[in-house]
Design a protein around this motif. Structure first.
Motif, PDB file in Angstrom:
ATOM      1  N   LEU A 311      32.710  32.482 -48.181  1.00 63.82           N
ATOM      2  CA  LEU A 311      31.367  32.031 -47.807  1.00 63.82           C
ATOM      3  C   LEU A 311      30.889  30.873 -48.688  1.00 63.82           C
ATOM      4  N   PRO A 312      31.163  30.891 -50.010  1.00 64.40           N
ATOM      5  CA  PRO A 312      30.768  29.727 -50.815  1.00 64.40           C
ATOM      6  C   PRO A 312      31.399  28.427 -50.319  1.00 64.40           C
ATOM      7  N   ALA A 313      32.667  28.482 -49.902  1.00 68.49           N
ATOM      8  CA  ALA A 313      33.324  27.285 -49.388  1.00 68.49           C
ATOM      9  C   ALA A 313      32.736  26.860 -48.055  1.00 68.49           C
ATOM     10  N   ALA A 314      32.470  27.821 -47.172  1.00 69.80           N
ATOM     11  CA  ALA A 314      31.886  27.499 -45.870  1.00 69.80           C
ATOM     12  C   ALA A 314      30.524  26.841 -46.022  1.00 69.80           C
ATOM     13  N   ASN A 315      29.748  27.301 -46.989  1.00 71.29           N
ATOM     14  CA  ASN A 315      28.413  26.741 -47.210  1.00 71.29           C
ATOM     15  C   ASN A 315      28.436  25.397 -47.926  1.00 71.29           C
ATOM     16  N   ARG A 316      29.607  24.969 -48.375  1.00 72.28           N
ATOM     17  CA  ARG A 316      29.743  23.646 -48.994  1.00 72.28           C
ATOM     18  C   ARG A 316      30.630  22.732 -48.143  1.00 72.28           C
ATOM     19  N   ASP A 317      30.751  23.051 -46.871  1.00 75.88           N
ATOM     20  CA  ASP A 317      31.587  22.249 -45.976  1.00 75.88           C
ATOM     21  C   ASP A 317      30.828  20.982 -45.561  1.00 75.88           C
ATOM     22  N   PRO A 318      31.327  19.788 -45.942  1.00 79.49           N
ATOM     23  CA  PRO A 318      30.621  18.552 -45.569  1.00 79.49           C
ATOM     24  C   PRO A 318      30.598  18.282 -44.071  1.00 79.49           C
ATOM     25  N   ALA A 319      31.463  18.954 -43.321  1.00 79.19           N
ATOM     26  CA  ALA A 319      31.420  18.794 -41.866  1.00 79.19           C
ATOM     27  C   ALA A 319      30.176  19.469 -41.280  1.00 79.19           C
ATOM     28  N   LYS A 320      29.577  20.377 -42.047  1.00 73.06           N
ATOM     29  CA  LYS A 320      28.386  21.089 -41.586  1.00 73.06           C
ATOM     30  C   LYS A 320      27.130  20.632 -42.328  1.00 73.06           C
TER      31      LYS A 320
END
Length: 397
Positions: A311-320
């Motif tokens: 989840l930490p990586a998903a929340n730091r995804d520049p595509a989002k």
């Protein structure tokens, strides 16, 4: 095996608020990467927002503890697989998970949470008073964040706060990666013993709380109710307190964002969502196991493979999220995954938001000159547990 990362790699934070740097390179090169689990199972790790949503919403992935491979060790030891525990629905799949969760859905609606706001405000004011009794300094974790979170959970579930010495130590020990293995079992058993006693008391004298309603409903055994109460306590208290403390820490460090929020308190709702995204305290233990072969991102996740969703990586995804490493209380945070996604999305998220919003509002209002009492890099972090937190947060005013 040669291109598989170790499960320890996704623990390696290099900054107080940032996930491990390896997430950025993995997300760019192979957002579904092989990972060696503590039991030497070669499973997977996802680091993109898109793949996180796909895995967590796909019924072909299970969260049952019988067949999974745990992505972390607990207290330095492997976590054993186990059959379903009655009432512990977080580790179940539908329809069993659905049956338990449905009994609680109405207790955690946005409307119910909003109705709790005035009561949480009273609790926050009382904790502010307790902080002031220390003089001009206090530990924001011990004197504010943790007790406020515990009081909110106790009130909603029906656990007498004044009897917290019977149960509150259990989630703290179980969430603490430095706890000794021989401390965990006795603490949990003591809490369960108390819950069984409390169930009987609620049967005789029901009140306006979740526990009383579960007892009066008659659909569940005492064992099921007891484990559901344990889950609500451990999940609610064990995450909301750390989230509040780390959020305050983040604002105190990002002085420009703190100043903007002080200048315009109407931005608090958006700030809470951005803080949830930015800190993402649920670090490691979001995982699913394939019930059949699944094609995912050009790879075959075979039946029995476990996929850890960061989840930490998903929340730091520049595509989002644009400039995801920045704390920006004005950003559009819609779609952040701090409460998970899919059928296991956090049941108490509305209540958690109320606690965070009220807690931060009280701190901003009552301490206009609140500041760290130690250097930024001297604040002790808790990084090895499933929840990112602070061991203490010394502040002054």
């Amino acid at each position: 095996m040669s291109d598989a990362i170790s499960f320890e790699d996704h623990w390696a934070r290099t900054h107080q608020f940032d996930p491990p740097a390896i997430f950025d390179s993995l997300r760019e090169e192979r957002p579904l990467a092989k990972m060696v689990y503590p039991d030497e199972h070669v499973g997977w790790l996802t680091t993109s927002h898109e793949l996180a949503r796909k895995v967590l919403s796909d019924p072909r992935f299970s969260h049952n503890m019988e067949t999974c491979h745990f992505p972390t060790t607990h207290w330095g030891e492997l976590t054993p697989n186990s059959p379903e525990i009655p009432g512990m629905f977080i580790y179940m799949d539908p329809p069993n998970q659905t049956r338990y969760r449905r009994l609680l859905t109405g207790e955690f609606t946005g409307r119910r949470a909003s109705q709790m706001t005035s009561r949480v405000e009273v609790m926050a004011d009382e904790q502010i008073k307790a902080m002031r009794e220390h003089g001009g300094t206090a530990d924001l974790v011990e004197d504010f964040a943790e007790p406020l979170a515990l009081r909110v959970v106790c009130e909603v579930v029906g656990l007498p706060y004044e009897e917290r010495d019977r149960f509150a130590h259990a989630p703290k020990i179980m969430h603490n990666p430095e706890s000794k293995p021989d401390e965990v079992g006795p603490a949990y058993e003591q809490a369960l013993t108390y819950f069984f006693e409390l169930i009987e008391r609620k049967r005789q004298q029901p009140e306006d709380d979740i526990l009383s309603r579960l007892v009066s409903d008659g659909q569940l055994t005492d064992e099921e109710i007891c484990n559901m109460v344990a889950l609500l306590l451990f999940a609610g208290y064990g995450t909301t307190g750390p989230a509040l403390a780390v959020s305050a820490f983040a604002l105190l460090h990002h002085e420009d964002q703190l100043a903007e929020l002080r200048a315009d308190p109407t931005k608090l709702d958006g700030a809470v969502e951005e803080l949830l995204r930015y800190i993402t305290i649920n670090q490691y233990e979001i995982f699913r196991t394939a019930l059949e072969d699944v094609e995912l991102n050009g790879e075959t996740v075979k039946k029995g493979d476990t996929v850890t969703v960061s989840l930490p990586a998903a929340n730091r995804d520049p595509a989002k999220f644009g400039c995801p490493a920045d704390l920006d209380i004005d950003r559009d945070t819609s779609g952040h995954m701090s409460f998970g996604y899919g059928v296991h999305q956090c049941l108490g998220q509305n209540l958690a938001r109320v606690a965070l919003r009220v807690g931060l509002a009280a701190l901003l209002r009552e301490f206009p000159d609140l500041r760290l009492a130690v250097a930024f890099d001297e604040v002790p972090l808790s990084l090895k547990g499933s929840v990112f937190g602070l061991k203490s947060l010394p502040v002054s005013w």
